[in-house]
Design a protein around this motif. Structure first.
Motif, PDB file in Angstrom:
ATOM      1  N   UNK A 187       0.703  -1.103   0.138  1.00 43.21           N
ATOM      2  CA  UNK A 187       0.070  -0.098  -0.130  1.00 43.21           C
ATOM      3  C   UNK A 187       0.866   1.279   0.007  1.00 43.21           C
ATOM      4  N   UNK A 188       0.528   2.413  -0.829  1.00 40.60           N
ATOM      5  CA  UNK A 188       1.397   3.306  -1.103  1.00 40.60           C
ATOM      6  C   UNK A 188       0.794   4.161   0.278  1.00 40.60           C
ATOM      7  N   UNK A 189       1.995   4.832   0.876  1.00 42.29           N
ATOM      8  CA  UNK A 189       1.967   5.543   2.121  1.00 42.29           C
ATOM      9  C   UNK A 189       1.880   6.934   1.966  1.00 42.29           C
ATOM     10  N   UNK A 190       2.081   7.556   0.857  1.00 43.51           N
ATOM     11  CA  UNK A 190       2.063   8.847   0.617  1.00 43.51           C
ATOM     12  C   UNK A 190       1.531   9.191  -1.065  1.00 43.51           C
ATOM     13  N   UNK A 191       1.455  10.112  -1.770  1.00 45.09           N
ATOM     14  CA  UNK A 191       0.708  10.455  -2.777  1.00 45.09           C
ATOM     15  C   UNK A 191       1.902  10.812  -3.701  1.00 45.09           C
ATOM     16  N   UNK A 192       1.361  10.812  -5.036  1.00 46.27           N
ATOM     17  CA  UNK A 192       2.588  11.354  -6.231  1.00 46.27           C
ATOM     18  C   UNK A 192       2.469  12.775  -5.856  1.00 46.27           C
ATOM     19  N   UNK A 193       1.650  13.512  -5.507  1.00 47.14           N
ATOM     20  CA  UNK A 193       1.407  14.921  -5.281  1.00 47.14           C
ATOM     21  C   UNK A 193       2.715  15.235  -4.280  1.00 47.14           C
ATOM     22  N   UNK A 194       2.719  14.523  -3.148  1.00 47.87           N
ATOM     23  CA  UNK A 194       3.464  14.685  -1.920  1.00 47.87           C
ATOM     24  C   UNK A 194       5.045  14.260  -2.440  1.00 47.87           C
ATOM     25  N   UNK A 195       5.134  13.337  -3.358  1.00 39.71           N
ATOM     26  CA  UNK A 195       6.590  12.945  -3.732  1.00 39.71           C
ATOM     27  C   UNK A 195       7.126  14.104  -4.648  1.00 39.71           C
ATOM     28  N   UNK A 196       6.373  14.796  -5.588  1.00 35.82           N
ATOM     29  CA  UNK A 196       6.553  16.003  -6.194  1.00 35.82           C
ATOM     30  C   UNK A 196       6.936  17.169  -5.469  1.00 35.82           C
ATOM     31  N   UNK A 197       6.044  17.384  -4.422  1.00 38.23           N
ATOM     32  CA  UNK A 197       6.180  18.617  -3.654  1.00 38.23           C
ATOM     33  C   UNK A 197       7.714  18.258  -2.892  1.00 38.23           C
ATOM     34  N   UNK A 198       7.933  17.276  -2.511  1.00 38.13           N
ATOM     35  CA  UNK A 198       8.977  16.834  -1.785  1.00 38.13           C
ATOM     36  C   UNK A 198      10.395  17.308  -2.714  1.00 38.13           C
ATOM     37  N   UNK A 199      10.327  17.027  -3.971  1.00 39.65           N
ATOM     38  CA  UNK A 199      11.379  16.894  -4.964  1.00 39.65           C
ATOM     39  C   UNK A 199      11.569  18.514  -5.296  1.00 39.65           C
ATOM     40  N   UNK A 200      10.545  19.296  -5.464  1.00 37.38           N
ATOM     41  CA  UNK A 200      10.639  20.740  -5.699  1.00 37.38           C
ATOM     42  C   UNK A 200      11.393  21.415  -4.586  1.00 37.38           C
TER      43      UNK A 200
ATOM     44  N   UNK B  30      10.341   4.318  -3.748  1.00 32.37           N
ATOM     45  CA  UNK B  30       9.783   5.664  -4.652  1.00 32.37           C
ATOM     46  C   UNK B  30       9.413   5.272  -5.977  1.00 32.37           C
ATOM     47  N   UNK B  31       9.979   4.228  -6.431  1.00 31.87           N
ATOM     48  CA  UNK B  31       9.652   3.808  -7.914  1.00 31.87           C
ATOM     49  C   UNK B  31       8.332   3.414  -8.127  1.00 31.87           C
ATOM     50  N   UNK B  32       7.550   3.271  -7.085  1.00 29.36           N
ATOM     51  CA  UNK B  32       6.023   2.686  -7.265  1.00 29.36           C
ATOM     52  C   UNK B  32       5.357   4.116  -7.504  1.00 29.36           C
ATOM     53  N   UNK B  33       6.086   5.031  -7.394  1.00 31.50           N
ATOM     54  CA  UNK B  33       5.363   6.618  -7.613  1.00 31.50           C
ATOM     55  C   UNK B  33       5.686   7.016  -9.066  1.00 31.50           C
ATOM     56  N   UNK B  34       7.050   7.187  -9.185  1.00 29.85           N
ATOM     57  CA  UNK B  34       7.566   7.585 -10.242  1.00 29.85           C
ATOM     58  C   UNK B  34       8.717   6.843 -11.099  1.00 29.85           C
ATOM     59  N   UNK B  35       8.852   6.501 -12.117  1.00 27.16           N
ATOM     60  CA  UNK B  35       9.759   5.529 -12.797  1.00 27.16           C
ATOM     61  C   UNK B  35      11.078   5.962 -12.790  1.00 27.16           C
ATOM     62  N   UNK B  36      11.433   7.257 -12.901  1.00 32.46           N
ATOM     63  CA  UNK B  36      12.840   7.697 -12.965  1.00 32.46           C
ATOM     64  C   UNK B  36      12.940   9.103 -12.485  1.00 32.46           C
ATOM     65  N   UNK B  37      14.138   9.755 -12.372  1.00 25.56           N
ATOM     66  CA  UNK B  37      14.393  11.137 -12.193  1.00 25.56           C
ATOM     67  C   UNK B  37      13.678  11.850 -13.258  1.00 25.56           C
ATOM     68  N   UNK B  38      13.983  11.471 -14.568  1.00 19.75           N
ATOM     69  CA  UNK B  38      13.515  12.359 -15.660  1.00 19.75           C
ATOM     70  C   UNK B  38      12.077  12.363 -15.645  1.00 19.75           C
ATOM     71  N   UNK B  39      11.268  11.164 -15.217  1.00 21.55           N
ATOM     72  CA  UNK B  39       9.959  11.386 -15.122  1.00 21.55           C
ATOM     73  C   UNK B  39       9.475  12.276 -13.857  1.00 21.55           C
ATOM     74  N   UNK B  40      10.243  12.372 -12.794  1.00 22.65           N
ATOM     75  CA  UNK B  40       9.914  13.164 -11.606  1.00 22.65           C
ATOM     76  C   UNK B  40      10.292  14.707 -12.169  1.00 22.65           C
TER      77      UNK B  40
END
Length: 238
Positions: free
Chosen positions: A19-32, A59-69
């Motif tokens: 089960x994913x514990x965070x959202x894709x939005x949270x991953x992107x916000x953390x990266x920004x 994290x690869x269950x949210x985004x496949x690569x740094x390029x995609x991120x």
């Protein structure tokens, strides 16, 4: 592409697995936030995962690569621009468009390290383009000219933002006053006014005014005014 448009696509049933514990939005916000704080070179799947308290592989269950991120990061930042009020005069609307582009890059300098050509179009960038078109719509431009005006204003703002970001970084390393203390005596010796009369005269004038090698803020205001004069002058000539 499906990640970019994830909020517009029909909700899919979650695949079996952890089960994913965070959202894709949270991953992107953390990266920004990481890129804003430490620079684009510090952004990695491992670093973003660590900031979220996750294992890198998860994290690869949210985004496949740094390029995609990166694509997701750019699109998320593009969503931040506010609409430009349509009741403003055309000159003010176009000026606001250029200022938004510049402000975004100064707020997120890592964007200058991301190649802009053929970035995948997501909802953030498309909505921003729609807002920019709305800012120049109805002032007498053809559809192609509307796109060109946006491109010219954006590219001018980007070039100036690059200089502004560089100036801020260099000033943090060494103040302009200290730089001249270190290098001024040698430059005075090797660049006599008799050999460089125009450069000496103009350099002294702008140095006294700016107290720095250049002034990106005032250069932006001057250049933007001249660009808008040209664009609006073309319209009035027809």
């Amino acid at each position: 592409m499906s990640l970019l448009w994830r909020h517009e696509l029909p909700t899919r049933q979650a695949a079996r697995g952890p089960k994913q514990t965070v959202s894709v939005d949270a991953v992107v916000a953390a990266a920004v936030a990481l890129a804003d704080r430490e620079g684009y070179e510090k952004v990695s799947i491992r670093a973003v995962a660590a900031g979220l308290g996750l294992r890198p592989m998860s994290l690869y269950t949210y985004v496949p690569s740094k390029d995609a991120l990166t694509v997701l990061m750019v699109d998320t930042v593009a969503e931040e621009d506010a609409a430009i009020p349509g009741e403003q005069p055309p000159r003010e609307r176009m000026a606001a468009l250029a200022r938004q582009v510049r402000a975004e890059l100064i707020a997120h300098p890592w964007l200058l390290e991301v190649p802009p050509w053929r970035l995948v179009l997501g909802p953030g960038r498309m909505r921003r383009y729609e807002r920019q078109l709305a800012a120049v719509d109805g002032i007498g431009l053809s559809d192609v000219a509307m796109d060109r005006v946006i491109a010219v204003l954006s590219e001018f703002a980007t070039g100036n933002a690059r200089m502004s970001v560089a100036a801020a970084r260099e000033t943090r390393r060494m103040s302009d006053a200290r730089w001249w203390e270190v290098h001024g005596p040698l430059l005075t010796e090797v660049m006599p006014p008799t050999e460089f009369p125009l450069a000496s005269r103009v350099g002294a004038a702008v140095g006294e005014l700016y107290q720095a090698p250049a002034d990106p803020d005032r250069a932006f205001d001057y250049g933007l005014a001249r660009l808008l004069d040209g664009i609006l002058g073309t319209l009035s000539a027809h």
